[in-house]
Write a protein that holds these residues in place. Structure first.
Motif, short mmCIF file in Angstrom:
data_model
loop_
_atom_site.label_atom_id
_atom_site.label_comp_id
_atom_site.label_asym_id
_atom_site.label_seq_id
_atom_site.Cartn_x
_atom_site.Cartn_y
_atom_site.Cartn_z
N ALA A 217 -0.06 8.01 7.24
CA ALA A 217 1.08 7.12 7.01
C ALA A 217 2.12 7.30 8.10
O ALA A 217 2.35 8.41 8.58
CB ALA A 217 1.71 7.42 5.65
N HIS A 218 2.76 6.20 8.45
CA HIS A 218 3.83 6.13 9.46
C HIS A 218 3.26 6.14 10.88
O HIS A 218 3.74 6.85 11.76
CB HIS A 218 4.83 7.30 9.32
N CYS A 219 2.22 5.32 11.12
CA CYS A 219 1.55 5.37 12.42
C CYS A 219 2.44 4.90 13.56
O CYS A 219 2.17 5.24 14.72
CB CYS A 219 0.22 4.63 12.39
N PHE B 44 -4.27 10.91 -3.34
CA PHE B 44 -3.24 11.96 -3.34
C PHE B 44 -2.39 11.81 -2.08
O PHE B 44 -2.80 11.18 -1.11
CB PHE B 44 -3.89 13.34 -3.37
N LYS B 45 -1.22 12.43 -2.12
CA LYS B 45 -0.29 12.31 -1.00
C LYS B 45 0.26 13.69 -0.66
O LYS B 45 0.66 14.44 -1.55
CB LYS B 45 0.88 11.39 -1.42
N ILE B 46 0.26 13.97 0.64
CA ILE B 46 1.00 15.15 1.12
C ILE B 46 1.93 14.71 2.23
O ILE B 46 1.53 13.98 3.14
CB ILE B 46 0.06 16.29 1.58
N GLY C 186 0.78 -1.24 0.00
CA GLY C 186 0.00 0.00 0.00
C GLY C 186 0.81 1.28 0.00
O GLY C 186 0.23 2.38 -0.13
N HIS C 187 2.14 1.18 0.13
CA HIS C 187 2.94 2.40 0.25
C HIS C 187 4.39 2.09 -0.11
O HIS C 187 5.08 1.38 0.61
CB HIS C 187 2.85 2.91 1.70
N SER C 188 4.82 2.60 -1.25
CA SER C 188 6.20 2.38 -1.66
C SER C 188 6.68 3.56 -2.50
O SER C 188 5.91 4.48 -2.80
CB SER C 188 6.29 1.08 -2.47
N HIS C 189 7.96 3.53 -2.86
CA HIS C 189 8.55 4.58 -3.70
C HIS C 189 9.37 3.92 -4.79
O HIS C 189 10.44 3.40 -4.51
CB HIS C 189 9.39 5.54 -2.86
N ILE C 190 8.87 3.96 -6.01
CA ILE C 190 9.45 3.13 -7.06
C ILE C 190 9.67 3.89 -8.38
O ILE C 190 9.65 3.29 -9.44
CB ILE C 190 8.54 1.90 -7.31
N SER D 250 5.49 -1.25 3.63
CA SER D 250 6.92 -1.17 3.92
C SER D 250 7.50 0.22 3.73
O SER D 250 8.50 0.57 4.33
CB SER D 250 7.68 -2.14 3.02
N ASP D 251 6.89 1.02 2.85
CA ASP D 251 7.50 2.30 2.46
C ASP D 251 8.90 2.06 1.91
O ASP D 251 9.84 2.80 2.20
CB ASP D 251 7.50 3.27 3.66
N THR D 252 9.01 1.00 1.13
CA THR D 252 10.29 0.69 0.48
C THR D 252 10.74 1.87 -0.38
O THR D 252 9.93 2.51 -1.05
CB THR D 252 10.13 -0.57 -0.40
#
Ligand SMILES: [Zn+2]
Length: 385
Positions: free
Chosen positions: A218-220, A162-164, A65-69, A277-279
Motif C-alpha cells: 500500500a502507498h506505492c 490482514f494488514k501491517i 480497496g483501502h479506507s479507514h471507516i 483513496s485511503d480515506t
C-alpha cells in the motif's frame, strides 16, 4: 422484459465504461427493481424515469480497496456511507483500522451499521489502528497470531486479508520479525497481507523479499523515504515483484501520494493494481476527499480512464471476493450498482506532499445502489481554478 412492462429507470446516452465486461461505448442502461435489465442503444423509455447521462461516463459502482471507516472507535475513522456511498462507492475494504480485540465493535458499528458492503483487512495487532499517534505494534506482543486467526475464521464474510503498517513509528526496530509473523499468519489463513510502506526502516526491495503473490504493497506512490523509485526509476525489484504477483495499491492518504512520484511511475508504465483513496478522518476534507478525486488525480497525471476504472471496480472486487457477489461490473441481470461520472471544469487538486495540479475532476452525479438512487453529497473541496 415483457413488452407490456417498461423499465423503472433508464440512464440514457452516457458512455458506458466497464472494463470487466469490455464495454466502452455510448449506451443506455436500464434498471428494473434492483437489477440491470438491459444495456443497449436507444432502449424504450415509456413510463421509465429517465436520467440524461449524455456527456458523462457510466461505470460500475466503485469498489474502494483501502479506507479507514471505524468512526466511533478509531480517531482515523471516517464516516463510512457519508465518505463513500454518497460519493459513488458501493463496497469498501477497511485497511487495518480494526484488530481482533476491536473487531466485534467494527462488525456491529461499521459492517452492520452501513448500507454499503463492508469488508476488511484485519490489523495483525489486536489493538488495530485506534490513534495514529501511538504505533499499534510498538509493543510487538500485540501481534497475537491466534487471535487474528480466530477472528478471521469466525468472520469469513468480512475479513478478506490482514494488514501491517510497517512504518518505523509503528513497528520500531522489530519490523522484520513482525513482517515474517504477519506473512506466516496470512499464509495459515489463506488470505493476503497488505503492507503499508512509506518511512519503512529498509528500502522497498528488502520488504518485497518477504511478500508472496497476492500480497499488497500500500502507498506505492508515496513521497516519503523508501518508496518505489530510485533516482526517478521504478526499482527493478518492484517490477520483478509485480511480475511474480505482488500487488501495488495507490492508497493516497494524508501523506502518501506524491504527484512527482506518481507521474514518473505512470510514465514508466507503472500503474497501481488497486486505485484506492485511503480515506480517513484525517483526509476526507482534503487532501484526499474521496475515491473519485483520487481517480481524477491519477487520470490527470496520465493514467488512462479505463485503466483507472478497472482498478477501482473489478480488480479490488476480485481481490476482496466481492465479484462473486456481483460487485465490480455492469451486466444484464446483475446488481444495479452504477456510478455516473461527470467531468467538471478545472480545479486545483492537491497531493499529500505539498504539490498541486490544475485539472478537471470527476463528480459522481448519479449513484445507484442496488437499483435505488443514492442521495449524493457535494465535493468537499471547492477551490476553483
Ligand atoms: Zn491506510
Amino acid at each position: 422484459m415483457s413488452e407490456q412492462q417498461g423499465f423503472d429507470l433508464v440512464l440514457a446516452g452516457g458512455t458506458v465504461l466497464d472494463p470487466a465486461s469490455g464495454l466502452n461505448q455510448r449506451s443506455d442502461v436500464a434498471i428494473t427493481g434492483s437489477k440491470i435489465a438491459a444495456i443497449g442503444v436507444d432502449l424504450p423509455r415509456d413510463g421509465a424515469q429517465v436520467i440524461d447521462c449524455s456527456g458523462s461516463t457510466v461505470v460500475p459502482g466503485l469498489v474502494e480497496g483501502h479506507s479507514h471507516i471505524f468512526e466511533q472507535v478509531s480517531k482515523v475513522g471516517a464516516p463510512a456511507d457519508e465518505a463513500h456511498l454518497r460519493r459513488g462507492v458501493v463496497a469498501v475494504a477497511d485497511a487495518g483500522t480494526a484488530g481482533a480485540s476491536t473487531f466485534d465493535a467494527f462488525r456491529r458499528l461499521v459492517v452492520d451499521g452501513n448500507a454499503m458492503r463492508v469488508t476488511n483487512f484485519l490489523n495483525v495487532s489486536v489493538l488495530g489502528l485506534i490513534d495514529f499517534r501511538f504505533g499499534e505494534l510498538l509493543n510487538p506482543e500485540t501481534l497475537v497470531v491466534d487471535d487474528a486467526l480466530a477472528t478471521a475464521a469466525a468472520n469469513p464474510d468480512v475479513v478478506r486479508g490482514f494488514k501491517i503498517r510497517l512504518s518505523e513509528d509503528v513497528v520500531g526496530e522489530h519490523w522484520q520479525m513482525l513482517l515474517k509473523k504477519s506473512v506466516d499468519l496470512a499464509e495459515q489463513a489463506g488470505l493476503p497481507l497488505m503492507v503499508h510502506i512509506g518511512e519503512t526502516e529498509e528500502p522497498v526491495p528488502t520488504v518485497l523479499e518477504h511478500l508472496r503473490a497476492g500480497d499488497i504493497v500500500a502507498h506505492c506512490y508515496t513521497g516519503k523515504p523508501n518508496g518505489i523509485l530510485e533516482d526517478g526509476k521504478v526499482f527493478a525489484e518492484v517490477m520483478a515483484a509485480r511480475e511474480r504477483g505482488v500487488l501495488f495499491d495507490s492508497a493516497h492518504g494524508k501523506s502518501n501520494l506524491s504527484f512527482v512520484v506518481a507521474k514518473q511511475a505512470i510514465e514508466q508504465g507503472f500503474l497501481p493494481d488497486i486505485l484506492s483513496s485511503d480515506t480517513s478522518a484525517r483526509n476526507w476534507h482534503g487532501p484526499v476527499f474521496d475515491l473519485v478525486t483520487s481517480i481524477s488525480k491519477l487520470h490527470a497525471l496520465g493514467a488512462p480512464l479505463d485503466e483507472c476504472i478497472r482498478r477501482a471496480t473489478i480488480v479490488p472486487a476480485e481481490l476482496l471476493g466481492l465479484d462473486k457477489e456481483g460487485y465490480g461490473r455492469l451486466e444484464v441481470g446483475g446488481r444495479a450498482n452504477v456510478t455516473v461520472l461527470t467531468e467538471t471544469s478545472e480545479v486545483v487538486l492537491p497531493d499529500a506532499s505539498g504539490n498541486t495540479i490544475t485539472a478537471p475532476r470527476f463528480e459522481p452525479t448519479t449513484v445507484l445502489h442496488d437499483g435505488a438512487l443514492v442521495e449524493t453529497v457535494a465535493w468537499r473541496g471547492g477551490q476553483s481554478a
